[in-house]
Design an enzyme around this catalytic site. Structure first.
Site, short mmCIF file in Angstrom:
data_model
loop_
_atom_site.label_atom_id
_atom_site.label_comp_id
_atom_site.label_asym_id
_atom_site.label_seq_id
_atom_site.Cartn_x
_atom_site.Cartn_y
_atom_site.Cartn_z
CG HIS A 125 -1.99 -1.02 1.21
ND1 HIS A 125 -2.80 -1.26 0.11
CD2 HIS A 125 -2.36 -1.92 2.16
CE1 HIS A 125 -3.63 -2.25 0.41
NE2 HIS A 125 -3.37 -2.68 1.62
CG HIS A 164 -6.77 -5.29 1.84
ND1 HIS A 164 -6.31 -6.24 2.74
CD2 HIS A 164 -7.92 -4.80 2.35
CE1 HIS A 164 -7.14 -6.30 3.76
NE2 HIS A 164 -8.13 -5.45 3.55
CG ASP A 245 -4.98 -9.99 3.43
OD1 ASP A 245 -4.64 -10.50 2.34
OD2 ASP A 245 -4.77 -8.79 3.69
#
Length: 308
Positions: A125, A164, A245
């Site tokens: 990120h 994500h 995740d």
């Protein structure tokens, strides 16, 4: 050939504070799992710190300096609502970014077949000028630039299967045709990027997936869109943002994968690495916040790597 496993004690010392999902216990769970497993064919290595030159191939020089200057002598510094630094965070971030560079160097020198950089904090990120989403420096992007700058590679593929979207990695390479970035991720979900129409200069492949997708539909998307795109690109190095995740046990998302899915995709990526990249594959740990799922999924991934 050997699988290189990079870890460092600073990954246990970076502490975002009580109750934070990206906790030191994540790394302890991995180290405990590694200690109990048969890791024949795995060579453990300690990564160096990333240099300023390596970091600044991805990140703005001012950002690098400001982030390292902000590391507290005691207590905590909050970068944003999700991203926190403690006194050991600078060391942990430098080692996390240094590991993919060292892994790339080692594989290019023929010292191993592939590598798993199992460190924290995660990195995908982190944007060129901003730390966010638990991430300080973007280790996988720094490692990919090491392959371009230090070894003259012309084609590097990065597959990000974290639940994500890796907005920072995409931002780092959206206008860099030598690097292909591919992502499967839950949508809608943090950080809100990764729409199918985000294609960079033709080098970005995003496949957003609904919550509850599950194993068979996810594998179908990987088989139909991700693996053929990598095959066409014919990378000289494959890199993996290995976020676990997307597992059904994870508390932060609901993509509903299992350990076998991570083993399966690792096998598929290794086949492509053998075809195009002399087997070279560098994997970098990203997310995964259920400790049991993280440990079991990482072992499934590592066991396939060491079978090369």
């Amino acid at each position: 050939m050997t699988t290189l496993l990079y870890t460092h004690p600073s990954s246990l010392e970076h502490d975002p504070g009580r109750g934070h999902p990206e906790q030191p216990a994540r790394m302890q769970a991995l180290l405990d799992a590694f200690a109990q497993a048969d890791l024949t064919g795995v060579e453990r290595r300690e990564p160096p710190r990333a240099t300023r030159e390596q970091l600044e191939r991805v990140h703005d020089a001012g950002f690098v300096a400001a982030l390292l200057d902000a590391v507290p002598a005691s207590g905590y510094v909050r970068i944003d609502a999700d991203t926190v630094m403690s006194p050991a965070s600078g060391e942990a971030a430098l080692r996390q970014a240094g590991a993919p560079c060292a892994a790339v160097d080692a594989l290019m020198a023929g010292e191993g077949a592939n590598a798993f950089c199992a460190l924290r904090p995660p990195g995908h990120h982190a944007e060129p000028d901003r730390a966010m989403g638990f991430c300080l420096f973007n280790g996988i992007a720094v490692g990919a630039h090491q392959a371009l700058a230090a070894h003259g590679l012309a084609r590097v593929s990065i597959f990000d299967f974290d639940v994500h979207h890796g907005n920072g990695t995409q931002a780092a390479f959206a206008s860099e045709p030598r690097v292909q970035y591919l992502s499967t991720h839950q949508w809608p979900l943090y950080p809100g990027t990764g729409a199918r129409g985000e294609t960079g200069v033709g080098n970005i492949v995003n496949r957003p997936l609904a919550a509850g997708t599950g194993s068979a539909p996810w594998r179908a998307v990987v088989e139909a869109d991700i693996l053929p795109a990598i095959d066409r690109f014919a990378p000289e190095l494959i890199m993996v943002s290995a976020g676990f995740d997307a597992h059904r046990r994870d508390p932060l998302a609901m993509l509903e994968l299992v350990e076998d899915d991570f083993g399966w995709v690792t096998t598929e990526l290794m086949t492509l690495a053998e075809r195009h990249a002399q087997g070279r594959l560098v994997s970098v740990l990203e997310g995964g916040y259920d400790l049991t799922a993280l440990a079991n999924s990482s072992l499934a991934h590592l066991n396939v790597l060491r079978s090369a």
